[in-house]
Design a protein around this motif. Structure first.
Motif, PDB file in Angstrom:
ATOM      1  N   ALA A  70      83.457  31.601  42.824  1.00 46.67           N
ATOM      2  CA  ALA A  70      82.540  32.520  42.164  1.00 46.67           C
ATOM      3  C   ALA A  70      82.189  32.299  40.802  1.00 46.67           C
ATOM      4  O   ALA A  70      82.614  31.171  40.417  1.00 46.67           O
ATOM      5  CB  ALA A  70      83.611  33.753  42.071  1.00 46.67           C
ATOM      6  N   GLU A  71      80.966  32.674  40.486  1.00 42.24           N
ATOM      7  CA  GLU A  71      80.194  32.294  39.337  1.00 42.24           C
ATOM      8  C   GLU A  71      81.435  32.503  38.167  1.00 42.24           C
ATOM      9  O   GLU A  71      81.226  31.834  37.308  1.00 42.24           O
ATOM     10  CB  GLU A  71      79.098  33.175  38.901  1.00 42.24           C
ATOM     11  N   GLN A  72      82.012  33.947  38.078  1.00 41.95           N
ATOM     12  CA  GLN A  72      82.856  34.105  36.944  1.00 41.95           C
ATOM     13  C   GLN A  72      83.830  33.016  36.726  1.00 41.95           C
ATOM     14  O   GLN A  72      84.511  32.671  35.723  1.00 41.95           O
ATOM     15  CB  GLN A  72      83.408  35.417  36.985  1.00 41.95           C
ATOM     16  N   ALA A  73      84.547  32.508  38.043  1.00 48.08           N
ATOM     17  CA  ALA A  73      85.531  31.616  37.887  1.00 48.08           C
ATOM     18  C   ALA A  73      85.170  30.264  37.207  1.00 48.08           C
ATOM     19  O   ALA A  73      85.800  29.443  36.475  1.00 48.08           O
ATOM     20  CB  ALA A  73      86.022  31.342  39.364  1.00 48.08           C
ATOM     21  N   LEU A  74      83.858  29.904  37.724  1.00 50.00           N
ATOM     22  CA  LEU A  74      83.303  28.816  36.939  1.00 50.00           C
ATOM     23  C   LEU A  74      82.902  28.832  35.462  1.00 50.00           C
ATOM     24  O   LEU A  74      83.405  27.917  34.808  1.00 50.00           O
ATOM     25  CB  LEU A  74      81.959  28.174  37.892  1.00 50.00           C
ATOM     26  N   ARG A  75      82.594  30.034  35.137  1.00 48.09           N
ATOM     27  CA  ARG A  75      82.315  30.265  33.631  1.00 48.09           C
ATOM     28  C   ARG A  75      83.663  30.447  32.953  1.00 48.09           C
ATOM     29  O   ARG A  75      83.669  29.833  31.830  1.00 48.09           O
ATOM     30  CB  ARG A  75      81.530  31.670  33.518  1.00 48.09           C
ATOM     31  N   ASP A  76      84.809  31.016  33.591  1.00 46.64           N
ATOM     32  CA  ASP A  76      85.835  31.019  32.787  1.00 46.64           C
ATOM     33  C   ASP A  76      86.497  29.735  32.686  1.00 46.64           C
ATOM     34  O   ASP A  76      87.298  29.417  31.877  1.00 46.64           O
ATOM     35  CB  ASP A  76      86.812  32.196  33.693  1.00 46.64           C
ATOM     36  N   VAL A  88      75.378  28.434  35.192  1.00 46.41           N
ATOM     37  CA  VAL A  88      75.918  28.473  36.659  1.00 46.41           C
ATOM     38  C   VAL A  88      74.661  28.432  37.562  1.00 46.41           C
ATOM     39  O   VAL A  88      73.580  29.469  37.119  1.00 46.41           O
ATOM     40  CB  VAL A  88      76.766  29.512  37.075  1.00 46.41           C
ATOM     41  N   TYR A  89      74.045  27.851  38.649  1.00 45.00           N
ATOM     42  CA  TYR A  89      73.129  27.971  39.337  1.00 45.00           C
ATOM     43  C   TYR A  89      73.600  27.933  40.756  1.00 45.00           C
ATOM     44  O   TYR A  89      74.774  27.683  41.035  1.00 45.00           O
ATOM     45  CB  TYR A  89      72.373  26.699  39.035  1.00 45.00           C
ATOM     46  N   GLU A  90      72.703  28.354  41.539  1.00 46.59           N
ATOM     47  CA  GLU A  90      73.013  28.761  43.224  1.00 46.59           C
ATOM     48  C   GLU A  90      73.468  27.349  43.819  1.00 46.59           C
ATOM     49  O   GLU A  90      74.015  27.201  44.624  1.00 46.59           O
ATOM     50  CB  GLU A  90      71.932  29.273  43.936  1.00 46.59           C
ATOM     51  N   GLY A  91      72.579  26.137  43.511  1.00 48.08           N
ATOM     52  CA  GLY A  91      72.774  25.049  43.959  1.00 48.08           C
ATOM     53  C   GLY A  91      71.744  23.884  43.385  1.00 48.08           C
ATOM     54  O   GLY A  91      70.975  24.108  42.458  1.00 48.08           O
ATOM     55  N   PRO A  92      71.634  22.627  43.849  1.00 44.28           N
ATOM     56  CA  PRO A  92      70.783  21.691  43.242  1.00 44.28           C
ATOM     57  C   PRO A  92      69.219  22.181  43.125  1.00 44.28           C
ATOM     58  O   PRO A  92      68.702  21.595  42.012  1.00 44.28           O
ATOM     59  CB  PRO A  92      71.087  20.443  44.150  1.00 44.28           C
ATOM     60  N   GLU A  93      68.933  22.813  44.114  1.00 44.03           N
ATOM     61  CA  GLU A  93      67.414  23.116  44.349  1.00 44.03           C
ATOM     62  C   GLU A  93      67.231  24.183  43.131  1.00 44.03           C
ATOM     63  O   GLU A  93      66.202  24.184  42.253  1.00 44.03           O
ATOM     64  CB  GLU A  93      67.183  23.597  45.568  1.00 44.03           C
ATOM     65  N   ASP A 105      80.949  22.077  41.305  1.00 45.99           N
ATOM     66  CA  ASP A 105      81.127  23.400  42.048  1.00 45.99           C
ATOM     67  C   ASP A 105      82.538  23.998  41.999  1.00 45.99           C
ATOM     68  O   ASP A 105      82.700  25.161  42.570  1.00 45.99           O
ATOM     69  CB  ASP A 105      80.815  23.240  43.560  1.00 45.99           C
ATOM     70  N   THR A 106      83.363  23.511  41.160  1.00 43.74           N
ATOM     71  CA  THR A 106      84.622  24.143  41.088  1.00 43.74           C
ATOM     72  C   THR A 106      85.096  24.214  39.848  1.00 43.74           C
ATOM     73  O   THR A 106      84.866  23.499  39.009  1.00 43.74           O
ATOM     74  CB  THR A 106      85.863  23.281  41.941  1.00 43.74           C
ATOM     75  N   PRO A 107      86.165  25.151  39.467  1.00 53.86           N
ATOM     76  CA  PRO A 107      86.796  25.324  38.167  1.00 53.86           C
ATOM     77  C   PRO A 107      87.469  23.927  37.667  1.00 53.86           C
ATOM     78  O   PRO A 107      87.656  23.434  36.417  1.00 53.86           O
ATOM     79  CB  PRO A 107      87.652  26.214  38.277  1.00 53.86           C
ATOM     80  N   TYR A 108      87.976  23.148  38.800  1.00 51.54           N
ATOM     81  CA  TYR A 108      88.653  21.854  38.446  1.00 51.54           C
ATOM     82  C   TYR A 108      87.729  20.816  37.887  1.00 51.54           C
ATOM     83  O   TYR A 108      88.108  20.087  36.995  1.00 51.54           O
ATOM     84  CB  TYR A 108      89.411  21.230  39.893  1.00 51.54           C
ATOM     85  N   ASP A 109      86.445  20.764  38.386  1.00 51.23           N
ATOM     86  CA  ASP A 109      85.432  19.845  37.880  1.00 51.23           C
ATOM     87  C   ASP A 109      85.013  20.174  36.270  1.00 51.23           C
ATOM     88  O   ASP A 109      85.174  19.517  35.400  1.00 51.23           O
ATOM     89  CB  ASP A 109      83.940  20.086  38.410  1.00 51.23           C
ATOM     90  N   ALA A 110      84.944  21.549  35.966  1.00 48.98           N
ATOM     91  CA  ALA A 110      84.842  22.082  34.689  1.00 48.98           C
ATOM     92  C   ALA A 110      86.092  21.835  33.627  1.00 48.98           C
ATOM     93  O   ALA A 110      85.845  21.168  32.597  1.00 48.98           O
ATOM     94  CB  ALA A 110      84.601  23.704  34.681  1.00 48.98           C
ATOM     95  N   GLU A 111      87.365  21.796  34.286  1.00 55.10           N
ATOM     96  CA  GLU A 111      88.353  21.623  33.456  1.00 55.10           C
ATOM     97  C   GLU A 111      88.521  20.213  33.031  1.00 55.10           C
ATOM     98  O   GLU A 111      88.788  19.702  31.920  1.00 55.10           O
ATOM     99  CB  GLU A 111      89.713  22.171  34.215  1.00 55.10           C
ATOM    100  N   ALA A 112      88.157  19.219  34.127  1.00 53.66           N
ATOM    101  CA  ALA A 112      88.442  17.829  34.042  1.00 53.66           C
ATOM    102  C   ALA A 112      87.173  17.451  33.145  1.00 53.66           C
ATOM    103  O   ALA A 112      87.275  16.548  32.376  1.00 53.66           O
ATOM    104  CB  ALA A 112      88.234  17.029  35.523  1.00 53.66           C
ATOM    105  N   ALA A 113      86.030  18.040  33.332  1.00 54.88           N
ATOM    106  CA  ALA A 113      84.835  17.760  32.297  1.00 54.88           C
ATOM    107  C   ALA A 113      85.333  17.935  30.832  1.00 54.88           C
ATOM    108  O   ALA A 113      85.294  17.234  29.819  1.00 54.88           O
ATOM    109  CB  ALA A 113      83.721  18.384  32.718  1.00 54.88           C
ATOM    110  N   ARG A 114      85.941  19.205  30.392  1.00 54.76           N
ATOM    111  CA  ARG A 114      86.507  19.715  29.249  1.00 54.76           C
ATOM    112  C   ARG A 114      87.481  18.632  28.671  1.00 54.76           C
ATOM    113  O   ARG A 114      87.401  18.090  27.372  1.00 54.76           O
ATOM    114  CB  ARG A 114      86.960  20.946  29.417  1.00 54.76           C
ATOM    115  N   ASN A 115      88.387  18.187  29.539  1.00 50.80           N
ATOM    116  CA  ASN A 115      89.417  17.220  29.157  1.00 50.80           C
ATOM    117  C   ASN A 115      88.751  15.760  28.942  1.00 50.80           C
ATOM    118  O   ASN A 115      89.322  14.946  28.331  1.00 50.80           O
ATOM    119  CB  ASN A 115      90.336  17.135  30.130  1.00 50.80           C
ATOM    120  N   ALA A 116      87.765  15.535  29.460  1.00 49.69           N
ATOM    121  CA  ALA A 116      86.950  14.242  29.082  1.00 49.69           C
ATOM    122  C   ALA A 116      86.129  14.465  27.864  1.00 49.69           C
ATOM    123  O   ALA A 116      85.411  13.297  27.473  1.00 49.69           O
ATOM    124  CB  ALA A 116      85.953  13.775  30.357  1.00 49.69           C
TER     125      ALA A 116
END
Length: 221
Positions: free
Chosen positions: A191-197, A203-208, A167-178
């Motif tokens: 925000a959606e744009q922060a996650l895409r950036d 990007v989805y609203e949530g698990p459901e 749910d955070t840009p930190y997750d995406a950054e860590a995933a990319r680095n992994a």
């Protein structure tokens, strides 16, 4: 082909972002540091070591970080953990992943006790293939350590065959680095744009919402 899905927990599966922010604000106030709630909330998603580096002077982090983190962990467990609830659709999403023949691993920067409680809250203990906590990583997100530890629990899965859900840009950054792909959810408040950036493929609203669009999502590719 995607063989495994690695899930962040706080803000992704369990509605705890505000709870964690409140606990950190209260803990830091105990040590004489006045941090605004919104400033703290923007840091949630990092582990405690990285959060403090972003908020306190270096000498304070060096001198007090362990004491502050221990106080915060005890405070959260005592006053906030019982308020945590799973987002809608969490168990059904894990059942869908299992039905697709994929594995699921939890990867959290939280304590081992918190992760165990979250399994119970979400009702997914019987549907996961492993879990990591702060005990399994020297450095927290946005460093890749926690996702690398999760991948280590999946010896037959390469980084390219896994997708991280966070749910955070930190997750995406860590995933990319992994070396893994990432998918974002808005349930944590970013925000959606922060996650895409930060690198999220979708990007989805949530698990459901992710479950409803599973067949067209990166998880099904």
């Amino acid at each position: 082909m995607i063989k495994a899905v690695i899930f962040d927990i706080d803000g992704t599966l369990i509605d705890t972002v505000d709870l964690h922010a409140e606990a950190w604000v209260k803990a830091l106030a105990h040590f004489g540091y006045d941090i605004a709630f919104q400033d703290m909330r923007a840091q949630i998603g990092k582990g405690g070591d990285q959060i403090l580096h972003g908020l306190l002077p270096p000498e304070a982090v060096e001198r007090q970080s362990e004491e502050i983190k221990d106080f915060r962990a005890s405070l959260f467990k005592r006053e906030y953990l019982h308020k945590a609830r799973a987002f809608p659709g969490v168990r059904a999403l894990f059942e869908r992943i299992r039905a697709a023949g994929q594995q699921a691993v939890l990867a959290s920067s939280g304590t081992a006790d918190e992760v165990e409680r979250y399994k119970e809250i979400a009702g997914i203990a019987d549907l996961i293939d492993g879990a990591t906590s702060s005990d399994d990583a020297e450095r927290s997100k946005p460093f890749p350590d926690i996702f690398q530890a999760a991948l280590a629990k999946l010896p037959s899965v390469s980084p390219e065959q896994a997708v991280v859900i966070g749910d955070t840009p930190y997750d995406a950054e860590a995933a990319r680095n992994a070396g893994t792909k990432s998918v974002g959810v808005l349930s944590g408040g970013f925000a959606e744009q922060a996650l895409r950036d930060a690198g999220c493929m979708a990007v989805y609203e949530g698990p459901e919402h992710l479950l409803q669009h599973y067949d067209s999502s990166p998880l099904a590719r």
